[in-house]
Scaffold this motif. Structure first.
Motif, PDB file in Angstrom:
ATOM      1  N   LEU A  73       7.515  -8.252  -1.680  1.00 22.09           N
ATOM      2  CA  LEU A  73       8.309  -7.120  -1.404  1.00 22.09           C
ATOM      3  C   LEU A  73       9.136  -6.895  -2.692  1.00 22.09           C
ATOM      4  CD1 LEU A  73       8.652  -4.409   0.211  1.00 22.09           C
ATOM      5  CD2 LEU A  73      10.442  -5.743   1.490  1.00 22.09           C
ATOM      6  N   ALA A  74       9.878  -7.854  -2.992  1.00 21.74           N
ATOM      7  CA  ALA A  74      10.827  -7.638  -4.051  1.00 21.74           C
ATOM      8  C   ALA A  74      10.209  -7.191  -5.327  1.00 21.74           C
ATOM      9  CB  ALA A  74      11.722  -8.859  -4.480  1.00 21.74           C
ATOM     10  N   ALA A  75       8.970  -7.984  -5.740  1.00 22.25           N
ATOM     11  CA  ALA A  75       8.231  -7.679  -6.782  1.00 22.25           C
ATOM     12  C   ALA A  75       7.107  -6.348  -6.647  1.00 22.25           C
ATOM     13  CB  ALA A  75       6.830  -8.766  -7.033  1.00 22.25           C
ATOM     14  N   ALA A  76       6.941  -5.888  -5.572  1.00 20.10           N
ATOM     15  CA  ALA A  76       6.324  -4.744  -5.236  1.00 20.10           C
ATOM     16  C   ALA A  76       7.313  -3.381  -5.532  1.00 20.10           C
ATOM     17  CB  ALA A  76       5.572  -4.441  -3.932  1.00 20.10           C
ATOM     18  N   CYS A  77       8.274  -3.592  -4.996  1.00 20.83           N
ATOM     19  CA  CYS A  77       9.565  -2.580  -5.324  1.00 20.83           C
ATOM     20  C   CYS A  77       9.878  -2.508  -6.866  1.00 20.83           C
ATOM     21  CB  CYS A  77      10.760  -2.985  -4.574  1.00 20.83           C
ATOM     22  SG  CYS A  77      10.992  -2.856  -2.854  1.00 20.83           S
ATOM     23  N   ASP A 119       0.626  -1.011  -0.125  1.00 23.30           N
ATOM     24  CA  ASP A 119       0.011   0.096   0.040  1.00 23.30           C
ATOM     25  C   ASP A 119       0.809   1.115   0.102  1.00 23.30           C
ATOM     26  OD1 ASP A 119      -2.375  -1.411  -0.099  1.00 23.30           O
ATOM     27  OD2 ASP A 119      -2.675  -1.394   2.014  1.00 23.30           O
ATOM     28  N   GLU A 120       2.065   1.265   0.742  1.00 22.99           N
ATOM     29  CA  GLU A 120       2.908   2.413   0.750  1.00 22.99           C
ATOM     30  C   GLU A 120       3.771   2.523  -0.491  1.00 22.99           C
ATOM     31  OE1 GLU A 120       3.009   4.788   3.078  1.00 22.99           O
ATOM     32  OE2 GLU A 120       1.569   3.842   4.370  1.00 22.99           O
ATOM     33  N   LEU A 121       3.815   1.508  -1.044  1.00 24.79           N
ATOM     34  CA  LEU A 121       4.727   1.577  -2.382  1.00 24.79           C
ATOM     35  C   LEU A 121       3.995   2.209  -3.442  1.00 24.79           C
ATOM     36  CD1 LEU A 121       6.821  -2.095  -2.006  1.00 24.79           C
ATOM     37  CD2 LEU A 121       7.945   0.431  -2.546  1.00 24.79           C
ATOM     38  N   LYS A 122       2.811   1.710  -3.463  1.00 22.34           N
ATOM     39  CA  LYS A 122       1.914   2.301  -4.565  1.00 22.34           C
ATOM     40  C   LYS A 122       1.684   3.750  -4.539  1.00 22.34           C
ATOM     41  CE  LYS A 122      -0.864  -2.012  -4.721  1.00 22.34           C
ATOM     42  NZ  LYS A 122      -2.110  -2.712  -4.449  1.00 22.34           N
ATOM     43  N   LYS A 123       1.903   4.138  -3.467  1.00 25.09           N
ATOM     44  CA  LYS A 123       1.886   5.731  -3.548  1.00 25.09           C
ATOM     45  C   LYS A 123       2.735   6.506  -4.412  1.00 25.09           C
ATOM     46  CE  LYS A 123      -0.145   6.258   1.270  1.00 25.09           C
ATOM     47  NZ  LYS A 123       0.349   6.522   2.762  1.00 25.09           N
TER      48      LYS A 123
END
Length: 401
Positions: free
Chosen positions: A215-219, A183-187
């Motif tokens: 997390l690696a994928a979201a980054c 959720d934070e990364l999507k910002k």
């Protein structure tokens, strides 16, 4: 006397009865023990008492105290050249980079050498910010990444964050709560995520494979840099060269220190090929000096020749299994967790008394975390026979508390 201050002891030993007003800035509570010698997994105090070392000086001693090959290599280098600056070629640095590529499996990453774990994290965070142009960082609750400016800001401990360090760059999130991090990364404003795949100071908290891979994928999806802090859990301690390798991820930046040079101050960052160096962005006076590199090369020699990564895995598995068996019969042990020779023993009582009794009655050094966790970080040459000795001593202490 269990704990004392350095200046108290100086006052007590002042044979000339001269008041000591200066001395060291008194920031450490000290055990009243003066360690003067070490060999392998043992240390001795100034009275000749031997101690079994299951802490390795905060996980720093990787190949054992005073290993003969290490002593020989450092001594030989000191006799040739102790230091010159990074304004000239230092072939030892390139040798170390080549050896680390082979040992770690990161043959396409480049190496930047500094002096400590905090510096490694500082420089990794700077690289991430240069790379993304962003300033916000996500860090885990209970994390510990160092005590310098940026490193302390991403450490979730308000006691050590001075007002000058509280710049609002960091959002602390629960470890293994993937949705919260996503959720934070999507910002879209996150510069980097920094994690320890096994939290040390946080109490040997384990990152799950599902979280790490998510997390690696979201980054990657959101243009953020993934930093794995391997300062305590890396360099063979977990039974693989890096702890994140148990989780099948490949971070953008990997930070190292502690065991890299077996007590000689050294830190490093492994940097993915996505990052391009630029003169003037990073620099160091002492980082990668000749003595440090000689020490680090000697460490890799011993790790390879004595198969210490494999030993950490095998001995750690044995010790964890035996501790879990002890947990079934000893009510003071509520949990045992860890990998390799990075182990946490959670107790139903504060760790202060058993840790002190282990040290002063059974002559065993252990570490601690939180209020009730014994933290074990012995040299990677620790053996099953030594583990049995420790288990006997621990059982004796916990049975009589």
């Amino acid at each position: 006397m269990l704990m004392t201050s350095y200046n108290d002891k100086i006052m007590e030993k002042d044979n000339n009865n001269i008041a000591t007003k200066g001395g060291l800035f008194d920031v450490y509570p000290l055990f009243d023990i003066n360690i003067t010698k070490g060999q392998g997994c043992a240390v001795w105090d100034d009275k000749g008492q031997e101690y079994l070392d299951l802490y390795g000086g905060h996980a720093v001693i990787s190949i054992g105290h005073c290993h003969p090959h290490y002593v020989e290599c450092v001594t030989r280098q000191l006799q040739q050249l102790g230091f010159y600056s990074n304004s000239v070629i230092n072939t030892l640095q390139q040798q170390l980079a080549n050896r680390l590529e082979k040992a770690s499996g990161y043959d396409d990453y480049q190496l930047f050498l500094i002096n400590s774990g905090a510096e490694a994290n500082e420089n990794a965070l700077k690289l991430a910010s240069f790379h993304t142009g962003r300033t916000r960082v996500l860090s885990a609750q209970k994390a510990f990444h160092g005590r310098t400016s940026l490193a302390v800001e991403v450490t979730a401990n308000p006691k050590i964050i001075a007002p000058i360090n509280a710049n609002g760059h960091t959002t602390y999130l629960p470890l293994n709560d993937l949705k919260a991090w996503e959720d934070e990364l999507k910002k879209g404003d996150v510069c980097a995520c920094i994690i320890e795949c096994i939290q040390g100071v946080g109490g040997i908290q384990m990152v799950t494979k599902e979280f790490a891979q998510g997390l690696a994928a979201a980054c990657k999806e959101n243009g953020a840099v993934l930093i794995c802090d391997e300062i305590q859990c890396g360099y063979g301690r977990s039974g693989r060269f890096f702890a994140h390798q148990w989780l099948d991820i490949r971070p953008d930046l990997i930070t190292m220190a502690k065991g890299i040079a077996n007590g000689f101050p050294m830190g490093a960052v492994l940097i993915s090929p996505d990052f391009k160096p630029e003169y003037g962005q990073l620099g160091t006076t002492f980082g990668g000096n000749h003595l440090a590199c000689a020490a680090a090369l000697a460490v890799l020699d011993v790790m390879e020749q004595e198969q210490l990564v494999e030993n950490a895995r095998k001995t750690g598995d044995y010790l964890i299994q035996r501790l879990r068996e002890m947990q079934q019969t000893n009510p003071h042990i509520t949990d045992v967790r860890g990998r390799g020779l990075m182990i946490g023993i959670e107790l139903d009582i504060p760790h202060k008394e058993p840790r002190g009794l282990l040290l002063h009655e059974e002559h065993v050094f252990t570490g601690c975390a939180g209020t009730n966790i014994l933290r074990l970080l012995p040299p990677l040459c620790f053996t099953q026979q030594m583990a049995d000795i420790f288990l006997e001593k621990l059982q004796r202490i916990l049975t009589h508390i």
